[in-house]
Scaffold this active site. Structure first.
Site, PDB file in Angstrom:
ATOM      1  N   SER A 192      34.139  43.078 -44.600  1.00  0.00           N
ATOM      2  CA  SER A 192      33.982  44.106 -45.632  1.00  0.00           C
ATOM      3  C   SER A 192      34.648  45.426 -45.242  1.00  0.00           C
ATOM      4  O   SER A 192      34.526  46.402 -45.974  1.00  0.00           O
ATOM      5  CB  SER A 192      32.494  44.328 -45.940  1.00  0.00           C
ATOM      6  N   HIS A 207      29.100  45.757 -48.876  1.00  0.00           N
ATOM      7  CA  HIS A 207      29.053  45.066 -47.581  1.00  0.00           C
ATOM      8  C   HIS A 207      28.152  43.827 -47.675  1.00  0.00           C
ATOM      9  O   HIS A 207      28.532  42.741 -47.226  1.00  0.00           O
ATOM     10  CB  HIS A 207      28.539  46.003 -46.495  1.00  0.00           C
ATOM     11  N   GLU A 230      27.744  39.614 -37.891  1.00  0.00           N
ATOM     12  CA  GLU A 230      28.455  40.824 -38.343  1.00  0.00           C
ATOM     13  C   GLU A 230      29.913  40.898 -37.869  1.00  0.00           C
ATOM     14  O   GLU A 230      30.786  41.302 -38.634  1.00  0.00           O
ATOM     15  CB  GLU A 230      27.727  42.098 -37.887  1.00  0.00           C
ATOM     16  N   HIS A 283      28.476  39.248 -46.663  1.00  0.00           N
ATOM     17  CA  HIS A 283      27.508  38.232 -46.225  1.00  0.00           C
ATOM     18  C   HIS A 283      27.350  37.039 -47.155  1.00  0.00           C
ATOM     19  O   HIS A 283      27.056  35.933 -46.690  1.00  0.00           O
ATOM     20  CB  HIS A 283      26.118  38.854 -46.049  1.00  0.00           C
TER      21      HIS A 283
HETATM   22 FE    FE Z   1      25.514  43.283 -42.542  1.00  0.00          FE
END
Ligand code: FE
Ligand code: PHE
Length: 275
Positions: free
Chosen positions: A201, A136, A182, A141
């Site tokens: 993700s 993730h 997010e 990110h």
């Molecule tokens: Fe995160």
């Protein structure tokens, strides 16, 4: 002083990460030798599944930068990503054993350092895990940290986090993080796309966020996002949409102190939550 483990919310089991390895600022060296061949294979499979889903669903900036993560058939070395990332935007990634407290987290971001959990889920957890972990953090990110506007926004977020901490407003700011960094959506020339790491993700949420008729999709409004509670264990019912990263940067640039004051006053009267 060694770092203490961190848990957010109620959890049945202790945090997975080994906090004894961490420095006082919660960072730790990526323990590359600790990865097993199963770990590398889990990464390879997660990457392959997600790489097949992102075209047409993740934003152009993400797709352009994804190759900079390097090899997709084993867990990348943070040092090697950093050689490219430092050159692109002056950011670097640092290893952490898992979730870290607010102040160290914001401090890292304010210094253009992004914490990446260095362990990977087990094969048994292939489909779901609540805690962040290396896939993730890296896949979700890191590609956008190669984008100059997004990279600057992340640093501003870190500085804003330290301020929110002083003002007792971390929960409000964390909702904004949730609905942008997010779970943010962006409107691009070919249609709606995801830029939020939690969407990008996740195989299920990527389709839900971009294609499902169910969720509400509202233009990003800072105060509205801060008033919207979120769930960490199911798909979002509401997404906030931007037209560009410049819009995100500009909308988050004003002083949030008056917004926090207003929302905290409403909260005191039990009227804060919008949805
Ligand atoms: Fe995160
Ligand atoms: N402008 C915000 C403040 O004054 C800081 C911030 C910047 C927050 C970027 C989020 C993202 O507190």
């Amino acid at each position: 002083m060694a770092a203490e483990p961190v848990v957010y919310g109620a959890s049945e089991r202790p945090p997975r990460g080994d906090y004894a390895r961490a420095n006082a600022d919660y960072t730790c060296a990526q323990d590359y030798a600790a990865y097993t061949s199963e770990d590398h294979d889990t990464y390879r499979r997660l990457y392959a599944r997600q790489a097949a889903l992102v075209p047409g669903r993740a934003c152009d900036e993400f797709l352009a930068a994804l190759p900079f993560l390097g090899a997709s058939d084993h867990i990348p070395r943070f040092d090697q990503i950093n050689e490219r990332l430092r050159r692109a935007t002056g950011w670097e990634i640092v290893g952490v054993p898992g979730l870290i407290p607010e102040v160290p987290f914001f401090t890292l971001l304010a210094n253009r350092k992004f914490p990446v959990t260095d362990w990977i889920r087990t094969a048994a957890e292939f489909d779901y895990i609540v805690e962040p972990y290396i896939f993730h953090d890296l896949f979700g990110h890191v590609p956008l940290l190669f984008n100059p506007v997004f990279a600057d926004h992340m640093q501003q977020y870190g500085k804003g986090g330290l301020k929110a901490h002083r003002l007792g407003a971390c929960e409000l700011l964390s909702r904004l993080y949730w609905y942008t960094i997010e779970f943010g959506l962006i409107r691009q020339k070919d249609g709606l796309r995801a830029y939020g790491a939690g969407i990008i993700s996740s195989p299920g949420e990527l389709r839900h966020a971009v294609e499902s008729a169910e969720p509400a999709r509202l233009p990003l409004e800072i105060e509205r996002a801060m008033r919207t509670r979120y769930k960490i264990d199911s798909f979002q019912q509401t997404y906030f949409v931007i037209d560009s990263f410049q819009e995100l940067f500009d909308k988050t640039a004003p002083d949030f102190a008056p917004i926090y004051a207003r929302l905290i006053a409403l909260q005191g009267r039990g009227r804060m939550v919008a949805i």
